[in-house]
Design an enzyme around this catalytic site. Structure first.
Site, PDB file in Angstrom:
ATOM      1  CG  MET A 266       8.836  -5.434  -3.293  1.00  0.00           C
ATOM      2  SD  MET A 266      10.539  -5.386  -2.678  1.00  0.00           S
ATOM      3  CE  MET A 266      10.248  -4.905  -1.000  1.00  0.00           C
TER       4      MET A 266
ATOM      5  CD  GLN B 228      -0.563 -17.319 -13.326  1.00  0.00           C
ATOM      6  OE1 GLN B 228      -1.024 -17.370 -12.198  1.00  0.00           O
ATOM      7  NE2 GLN B 228       0.424 -16.512 -13.645  1.00  0.00           N
TER       8      GLN B 228
ATOM      9  CB  ALA C  71      11.221 -11.228  -9.953  1.00  0.00           C
TER      10      ALA C  71
ATOM     11  CG  HIS D 237      -8.021  -8.643  -0.304  1.00  0.00           C
ATOM     12  ND1 HIS D 237      -7.626  -8.406   0.979  1.00  0.00           N
ATOM     13  CD2 HIS D 237      -7.086  -8.045  -1.088  1.00  0.00           C
ATOM     14  CE1 HIS D 237      -6.513  -7.699   0.992  1.00  0.00           C
ATOM     15  NE2 HIS D 237      -6.168  -7.466  -0.261  1.00  0.00           N
TER      16      HIS D 237
ATOM     17  CG  ASP E 139      -8.012  -8.678   4.321  1.00  0.00           C
ATOM     18  OD1 ASP E 139      -7.642  -7.521   4.114  1.00  0.00           O
ATOM     19  OD2 ASP E 139      -8.067  -9.540   3.425  1.00  0.00           O
TER      20      ASP E 139
ATOM     21  NE  ARG F 227     -13.428  -3.414  -8.076  1.00  0.00           N
ATOM     22  CZ  ARG F 227     -12.584  -3.873  -7.179  1.00  0.00           C
ATOM     23  NH1 ARG F 227     -11.474  -3.207  -6.916  1.00  0.00           N
ATOM     24  NH2 ARG F 227     -12.823  -4.985  -6.543  1.00  0.00           N
TER      25      ARG F 227
ATOM     26  N   GLY G 235      -2.642 -12.314  -5.961  1.00  0.00           N
ATOM     27  CA  GLY G 235      -2.733 -11.178  -6.889  1.00  0.00           C
ATOM     28  C   GLY G 235      -4.147 -10.629  -6.930  1.00  0.00           C
TER      29      GLY G 235
HETATM   30  C1  LMR Z   1      -3.285  -5.070   0.867  1.00  0.00           C
HETATM   31  O1  LMR Z   1      -4.321  -5.489   1.387  1.00  0.00           O
HETATM   32  O2  LMR Z   1      -2.347  -4.595   1.514  1.00  0.00           O
HETATM   33  C2  LMR Z   1      -3.160  -5.117  -0.625  1.00  0.00           C
HETATM   34  O3  LMR Z   1      -4.081  -6.005  -1.157  1.00  0.00           O
HETATM   35  C3  LMR Z   1      -3.345  -3.729  -1.109  1.00  0.00           C
HETATM   36  C4  LMR Z   1      -3.311  -3.599  -2.580  1.00  0.00           C
HETATM   37  O4  LMR Z   1      -4.295  -3.097  -3.127  1.00  0.00           O
HETATM   38  O5  LMR Z   1      -2.311  -3.984  -3.176  1.00  0.00           O
END
Ligand code: LMR
Length: 438
Positions: A106, A203, A104, A278, A250, A189, A221
Site C-alpha cells: 500500500m 538486502q 506491491a 520509531h 513522526d 517482538r 519497514g
Molecule cells: C506508523 O507509524 O504508522 C507505522 O509505523 C505503524 C506500524 O506499526 O506499522
C-alpha cells in the site's frame, strides 16, 4: 481493447523497460522514447498481460515502429515517439535509478506514482524504478508495473520488477526499503526483529555488492531503526551515514498536533525534532521546536499538555490510525518518504532542520554510538546531511532520549547475530512498542 498474453517461461522475473535514447549531439537530452520488455537471466514462470500485441499495433501517423527492437519490445512500447520537447528537455538530468522494496504494498502504491511524476526528484529528472517484491506478490507487482506504464509519465524511463535484491539494487542511487513482515498474532517482538532483520541483512549485502557506492538508503519497514542498523552493518562498502530510518512521518504528525493546538497552519511549525526510535519511546521535542520562529513553549503555555498529551499523541498516532482505518498508515507514510527525500536533495531552509534516523557515530548530543537514532539534520541539498547545531537538551528531554536510547541498545543486542557482533541476547523492555502495536 485487444488483450495479448505473454508467457515468460524459464525466466525468473520480467523487466518492463522504457528507455530514452541519447541525442547524438553533445548536449544531453532525450528525444525518443522506447520501452521494451526483456527477459532477464534467471528461471521463473511468469505471465505478463499487456493491452495489445506487437502484431496488433496500428501505428498512428507520427510514431513509428522501431524495427531494430521489434522482437524485444511489447505492444505500444514498440513505438518510437518524437516527444517534440527537445527545447524543454535539453537541461534534463541523467537517469536516476531508484529501488523500492515492498513495491506491491500500500505505501508503495502511493509512493511510486509520486516518484514517477517528478514530484520527488524534480521535473527535469528522468527516473528508472526498480521494484522488489516477493514470490507471493509477484503478480501484484506486475499489476503495479502495468499501472505505471498506463500512466504515461514522461519522466519514467524504466520499470523493472524482480524478487532478487541483487538484480533490483544494481547501480541504484536510492533504495527505499519498505517491505517488511508485520508482527503477526502472538509473535514476540524479538521474533519480529529476527524475521525482518534477516530480510534487511540480505538486502544490506545486496546493496553492498551491486548498488552505487553512494546509494542513499531509507528504511521504512519496521522496526526501521534497527533494520537500518542491520542493513548498514551488512554493507561495509557504503558509508554508514547514507542509511536512514524513516521518522519523518513522526515529525509530520508532531507538526500537525502543534499547529492544531496553536491554531496556526502547519507550515508555521519548524525545528521539529523526533529523537530516538520509531516506536512509542520516540521523543517529539517541543523544547527546540518553533512556531512562527518563536519557541513552542512561549506560544503554547500549557506545558502539561506538551509533556503528556502531545507527546503521547505523536508516539501512538500509528496505532490509533490502525484502529480507525483497519490497516497501517500508507498515504501519509508515502508522503513522509517524499518529504524525507526532498529534505536531502534540497537545501534546508536557514534556521530549520528535519528529523531522520541516522547513524550515531560522532554525534554531538551524547547519544550512544553505533545505533540508528532519529536526530535533527540539515542538508545542503546534495543528498548528504549534517547534524543540527544550536540544539538545547534539558533534563526532561535528556531523560526521555535516554529511554529511547536504552530501547535501541536492547534491540541491537537482540540482533547481534545479524550485525556480525556475536550471539544475540534479547532483553527488550516490555512496555515499548511500534507506533502501530498498541
Ligand atoms: C506508523 O507509524 O504508522 C507505522 O509505523 C505503524 C506500524 O506499526 O506499522
Amino acid at each position: 481493447m485487444a488483450v495479448a498474453e505473454f508467457s515468460a517461461s524459464r525466466t525468473e522475473s520480467w523487466f518492463l523497460t522504457s528507455q530514452f535514447s541519447l541525442s547524438s549531439s553533445s548536449t544531453r537530452f532525450y528525444n525518443h522514447r522506447r520501452i521494451e520488455l526483456r527477459a532477464p537471466s534467471r528461471a521463473r514462470n511468469a505471465k505478463v498481460l499487456c493491452s495489445i500485441a506487437p502484431s496488433q499495433v496500428q501505428a498512428p501517423v507520427t510514431p513509428q515502429v522501431n524495427e531494430a527492437n521489434k522482437n524485444d519490445c511489447y505492444g505500444v512500447f514498440c513505438l518510437t515517439y518524437d516527444l517534440r520537447a527537445e527545447e524543454e528537455t535539453k537541461s534534463w538530468k541523467s537517469l536516476i535509478k531508484v529501488a523500492v522494496s515492498g513495491a506491491a504494498g500500500m505505501i508503495s502504491n502511493h509512493l511510486l506514482f509520486k516518484l514517477a511524476s517528478g514530484e520527488v526528484f524534480g521535473p527535469d529528472q528522468p527516473i528508472a524504478l526498480k521494484l522488489l517484491g516477493s514470490e507471493r506478490s509477484f503478480q501484484a507487482l506486475e499489476g503495479v508495473a502495468m499501472e505505471l506504464e498506463d500512466s504515461l509519465y514522461p519522466l519514467l524511463r524504466e520499470v523493472s520488477i524482480s524478487i532478487d535484491p541483487y538484480e533490483v539494487f544494481q547501480d541504484v542511487e536510492w533504495a527505499l526499503l519498505i517491505g517488511a513482515k508485520p508482527r503477526g498474532p502472538g509473535m514476540e517482538r524479538a521474533g519480529l526483529l529476527d524475521i525482518n532483520g534477516q530480510i534487511f541483512a540480505e538486502q544490506g549485502k545486496a546493496l553492498n555488492a551491486v548498488a552505487s557506492l553512494n546509494v542513499k538508503v531509507i528504511v521504512v519497514g519496521n522496526p526501521c531503526n534497527t533494520n537500518a542498523l542491520i542493513c548498514l552493518k551488512n554493507a561495509p562498502n557504503i558509508p554508514a551515514r547514507n542509511f536512514h530510518a524513516l521518522t519523518r512521518l513522526d515529525e509530520n504528525r508532531a507538526k500537525c498536533q502543534l499547529a492544531l493546538k496553536a491554531g496556526v497552519f502547519y507550515d508555521k511549525v519548524s525545528n521539529m525534532t523526533i529523537w530516538g526510535n520509531h516506536s512509542t519511546t520516540q521523543v517529539p521535542d517541543f523544547l527546540n521546536a518553533r512556531i512562527n520562529g518563536i519557541p513552542v513553549k512561549e506560544v503554547i503555555k500549557d506545558t502539561d499538555w506538551l509533556k503528556k498529551e502531545f507527546t503521547e499523541k505523536v508516539q501512538k498516532r500509528g496505532g490509533v490510525l490502525i484502529k480507525k482505518w483497519g490497516r497501517s498508515s500508507a498515504a501519509s507514510t508515502a508522503v513522509s518518504i517524499v518529504d524525507a527525500i526532498k529534505s536531502l536533495v534540497t537545501p534546508t531552509p536557514k534556521d530549520d532542520w528535519f528529523s531522520s534516523g541516522v547513524y550515531t557515530n560522532g554525534n554531538p548530543y551524547g547519544i550512544a554510538e553505533d545505533i540508528v537514532f532519529s536526530m535533527p539534520c540539515r542538508s545542503d541539498g546534495n543528498g548528504d546531511y549534517e547534524l543540527a547545531k544550536d540544539v538545547i537538551i534539558d533534563d526532561f528531554l535528556r531523560e526521555r532520549i535516554k529511554k529511547s536510547e536504552a530501547e535501541l541498545l536492547a534491540e541491537k543486542r537482540c540482533v547481534a547475530h545479524l550485525t556480525g557482533e556475536g550471539n544475540a541476547f534479547c532483553d527488550l523492555p516490555e512496555d515499548t512498542m511500534l507506533p502501530g502495536e498498541q
